[in-house]
Enzyme design. Sequence first.
Site, short mmCIF file in Angstrom:
data_model
loop_
_atom_site.label_atom_id
_atom_site.label_comp_id
_atom_site.label_asym_id
_atom_site.label_seq_id
_atom_site.Cartn_x
_atom_site.Cartn_y
_atom_site.Cartn_z
N LYS A 14 0.83 -1.22 0.00
CA LYS A 14 0.00 0.00 0.00
C LYS A 14 0.86 1.27 0.00
CE LYS A 14 -2.36 -0.69 3.83
NZ LYS A 14 -1.87 -2.01 4.25
N ARG A 89 -9.69 1.46 7.92
CA ARG A 89 -9.39 0.06 8.26
C ARG A 89 -10.57 -0.61 8.95
NH1 ARG A 89 -3.38 1.06 8.62
NH2 ARG A 89 -2.35 -0.95 8.68
N ARG A 123 11.44 -6.43 5.00
CA ARG A 123 11.14 -4.99 4.93
C ARG A 123 12.08 -4.19 5.84
NH1 ARG A 123 5.25 -2.26 5.13
NH2 ARG A 123 5.08 -3.05 7.25
N ARG A 154 11.09 -2.37 11.23
CA ARG A 154 10.03 -1.70 11.99
C ARG A 154 9.64 -2.56 13.18
NH1 ARG A 154 4.93 0.30 8.47
NH2 ARG A 154 3.75 -0.92 9.97
N ARG A 165 -1.23 -8.68 13.14
CA ARG A 165 -1.74 -7.66 12.21
C ARG A 165 -2.55 -8.30 11.09
NH1 ARG A 165 3.51 -4.77 10.60
NH2 ARG A 165 2.19 -3.34 9.43
P1 AMP Z 1 0.64 0.92 8.74
O1 AMP Z 1 1.87 1.74 8.69
O2 AMP Z 1 -0.46 1.43 7.85
O3 AMP Z 1 0.89 -0.55 8.55
O4 AMP Z 1 0.05 1.07 10.25
C1 AMP Z 1 0.82 0.66 11.36
C2 AMP Z 1 -0.07 0.57 12.59
O5 AMP Z 1 -0.66 1.84 12.87
C3 AMP Z 1 -1.26 -0.39 12.48
O6 AMP Z 1 -0.90 -1.73 12.77
C4 AMP Z 1 -2.21 0.19 13.54
O7 AMP Z 1 -1.78 -0.13 14.84
C5 AMP Z 1 -1.98 1.70 13.35
N1 AMP Z 1 -2.91 2.27 12.33
C6 AMP Z 1 -2.58 2.83 11.13
N2 AMP Z 1 -3.67 3.23 10.47
C7 AMP Z 1 -4.73 2.93 11.25
C8 AMP Z 1 -6.13 3.06 11.10
N3 AMP Z 1 -6.68 3.58 10.00
N4 AMP Z 1 -6.92 2.63 12.14
C9 AMP Z 1 -6.39 2.10 13.26
N5 AMP Z 1 -5.08 1.92 13.45
C10 AMP Z 1 -4.24 2.32 12.46
#
Ligand code: AMP
Length: 207
Positions: A14, A89, A123, A154, A165
């Site tokens: 993404k 999400r 990653r 990360r 996740r």
């Molecule tokens: P990402 O970088 O998009 O993979 O997001 C990393 C983490 O941030 C996720 O595993 C969630 O803990 C939190 N997070 C990011 N976007 C959202 C969202 N739209 N709703 C809830 N938690 C989020």
Amino acid sequence: MKHIIFLGPPGSGKGTHAEKASKLLGIPRISTGDMLREHMKGDTPLGREAKGYMEAGQLVPDALVIKMLKERLSTPECANGAIFDGFPRTGPQAEALAEVVPIDAVINLEIADQAIVDRMKGRRVCPKCGFTSHTSWLGRKTDCEKCGSDLVIRSDDQPETVLARLRVYHEQTKPLIAYYKERGLLRSVNSEGDVTDVEERVRKALA
Ligand code: AMP
């Protein structure tokens, strides 16, 4: 097209493809994950609240993320549209977004769970500027191509957290595929294989 969502499990690409689409269309990419990581780095009240959820691979509560997203959307930078990376999400997040902007398309990146686990192992991210890369493209390089800092894994890319996740994705985010399909907005793209091939598929889906 002005408001485009990139939907898909963690590790589906993404961030990478939303960034490319942002450059292609000249509209900003909004990554709620990056925004939350910035809050954590800055040790803000929101960052402190989000930290435990993020490190456990759980979602940050809707109310917090929706408020943060709406504030960002109301900035002048987003006046001509936005590419959403990692938002919405959940169903309530999708409803909240529909109330503030009309969505033009949803790019749904499809990838098998096993391919995700393999991809996440390699990653690497830049702790300074957020640039994301992968060991298969980096070869022996260990520094960021944008700012030269040392790349790191990360904290939520550890294998147990990746599995958590993925579970969260299947339970809470996957139902959005049907939600956007019903609204005639879904454009599914196979996200397995070479990044340039996926980029081409995304480009076609956006045309
Ligand atoms: P990402 O970088 O998009 O993979 O997001 C990393 C983490 O941030 C996720 O595993 C969630 O803990 C939190 N997070 C990011 N976007 C959202 C969202 N739209 N709703 C809830 N938690 C989020």
